[in-house]
Design a protein around this motif. Structure first.
Motif, mmCIF file in Angstrom:
data_model
loop_
_atom_site.group_PDB
_atom_site.id
_atom_site.type_symbol
_atom_site.label_atom_id
_atom_site.label_comp_id
_atom_site.label_asym_id
_atom_site.label_seq_id
_atom_site.Cartn_x
_atom_site.Cartn_y
_atom_site.Cartn_z
ATOM 1 N N THR A 91 0.863 -1.198 0.000
ATOM 2 C CA THR A 91 0.000 0.000 0.000
ATOM 3 C C THR A 91 0.890 1.237 0.000
ATOM 4 O O THR A 91 0.986 1.954 1.006
ATOM 5 C CB THR A 91 -0.922 0.002 1.239
ATOM 6 N N PRO A 92 1.556 1.503 -1.103
ATOM 7 C CA PRO A 92 2.550 2.577 -1.144
ATOM 8 C C PRO A 92 1.994 3.964 -0.834
ATOM 9 O O PRO A 92 2.754 4.858 -0.468
ATOM 10 C CB PRO A 92 3.090 2.498 -2.575
ATOM 11 N N ASP A 93 0.699 4.139 -0.994
ATOM 12 C CA ASP A 93 0.107 5.460 -0.732
ATOM 13 C C ASP A 93 -0.533 5.548 0.654
ATOM 14 O O ASP A 93 -1.197 6.539 0.959
ATOM 15 C CB ASP A 93 -0.959 5.777 -1.796
ATOM 16 N N ASN A 94 -0.337 4.517 1.457
ATOM 17 C CA ASN A 94 -0.998 4.508 2.767
ATOM 18 C C ASN A 94 -0.055 4.029 3.865
ATOM 19 O O ASN A 94 -0.172 2.901 4.363
ATOM 20 C CB ASN A 94 -2.229 3.579 2.691
ATOM 21 N N PRO A 95 0.886 4.880 4.292
ATOM 22 C CA PRO A 95 1.806 4.486 5.359
ATOM 23 C C PRO A 95 1.072 4.227 6.671
ATOM 24 O O PRO A 95 0.005 4.796 6.919
ATOM 25 C CB PRO A 95 2.731 5.718 5.498
ATOM 26 N N PRO A 96 1.626 3.386 7.536
ATOM 27 C CA PRO A 96 0.987 3.133 8.845
ATOM 28 C C PRO A 96 1.047 4.389 9.728
ATOM 29 O O PRO A 96 1.831 5.300 9.487
ATOM 30 C CB PRO A 96 1.843 2.002 9.434
ATOM 31 N N THR A 97 0.231 4.419 10.748
ATOM 32 C CA THR A 97 0.130 5.620 11.576
ATOM 33 C C THR A 97 1.445 5.946 12.279
ATOM 34 O O THR A 97 1.757 7.121 12.493
ATOM 35 C CB THR A 97 -0.974 5.425 12.634
ATOM 36 N N TRP A 98 2.211 4.914 12.652
ATOM 37 C CA TRP A 98 3.468 5.183 13.373
ATOM 38 C C TRP A 98 4.536 5.798 12.475
ATOM 39 O O TRP A 98 5.547 6.315 12.956
ATOM 40 C CB TRP A 98 4.030 3.901 14.004
ATOM 41 N N TRP A 99 4.328 5.772 11.168
ATOM 42 C CA TRP A 99 5.305 6.318 10.232
ATOM 43 C C TRP A 99 5.327 7.848 10.257
ATOM 44 O O TRP A 99 6.369 8.457 10.041
ATOM 45 C CB TRP A 99 4.982 5.807 8.831
ATOM 46 N N TYR A 100 4.185 8.445 10.523
ATOM 47 C CA TYR A 100 4.061 9.903 10.442
ATOM 48 C C TYR A 100 4.756 10.590 11.627
ATOM 49 O O TYR A 100 4.851 10.039 12.703
ATOM 50 C CB TYR A 100 2.596 10.318 10.388
#
Length: 250
Positions: free
Chosen positions: A241-250
């Protein structure tokens, strides 16, 4: 009783000095004596008397020499105590990040700049993870072997590359051309500004990493290595899901 030879030397020294002073005064009759000349003459007399064993000048000399020796010894002991304290703090710092032999590594850091930068990278990433509430990472000696070998391989080939996906470990790769003086902060900033590399700095499932640094004629290379079995499929989000990083990534 004072040795006759010493007494003779003292007497001759006094005679020479007083003759010299008399000639100076004769050449400068009716003039006010120079303060610098007077002080210098007194100092010369004191030195001659003290080293010739004339009392109480010799005792004064011994007392001053003793105070100087004690002061130097105290300064040396204080410096050694500070050095031991700093070394103890360094060993504790390395132990806290999981280094298995912190005493040896603490000694090595004074001459191994590459290892020092690698550990600084890990500590800076741990600062970021701590602020986010993620578990801090531990240094892994086996991973360090892999990461150092990988960094040296890139330096030898003067290019970035990754290990096979079938290895038990994976890595972030970094290269800085044109200089051998890149800092840990530069490397961390570079990875944090890259989507895929940022993932493997912040991934909450990781527990163990290591950072290898190597130099080449065209610059500097780094490898951040981690165990694949500490990751989950969802951690490789950019493959699925290249356009949807996990929440911890931000």
């Amino acid at each position: 009783m004072q040795n006759p030879i010493v007494s003779s030397i003292v007497f001759l020294s006094e005679l020479v000095i007083f003759i010299w002073l008399w000639r100076v005064v004769a050449r400068n009759s009716w003039r006010q004596p120079s303060m610098k000349l007077t002080v210098l003459s007194i100092i010369c007399l004191f030195v001659v008397f003290s080293f010739a064993g004339v009392q109480p000048f010799s005792d004064y000399k011994n007392e001053v020499a003793g105070k100087i020796t004690n002061f130097i010894s105290a300064q040396k002991e204080e410096a050694e105590a500070r050095s031991d304290e700093e070394k103890a703090k360094e060993i504790e710092r390395l132990r806290n990040i999981g280094v298995s032999d912190p005493s040896s590594v603490a000694e090595e850091l004074s001459t191994n700049r590459e290892l020092k930068i690698g550990i600084e990278v890990l500590e800076q990433v741990n600062d970021i993870r701590r602020e986010r509430g993620s578990p801090e990472l531990q240094w892994d000696d086996k991973l360090y072997e892999y990461s150092l070998a990988h960094a040296k391989g890139m330096a030898a080939q003067k290019r970035l590359f990754h290990t096979s996906m079938y290895e038990s470990y994976a890595e972030n790769a970094w290269g800085g051309e044109g200089s051998k003086n890149w800092t840990a902060q530069t490397i961390v900033n570079s990875w944090m500004n890259s989507e895929k590399h940022r993932t493997w700095l912040l991934c909450p499932n990781l527990r163990h990493v290591a950072v290898g640094i190597a130099y080449s004629t065209n610059g500097m290379y780094a490898a951040w290595t981690f165990w694949r079995n500490e990751t989950t499929q969802s951690d490789w989000w950019y493959q699925y899901t290249p356009d949807n990083p996990p929440t911890w990534w931000y």
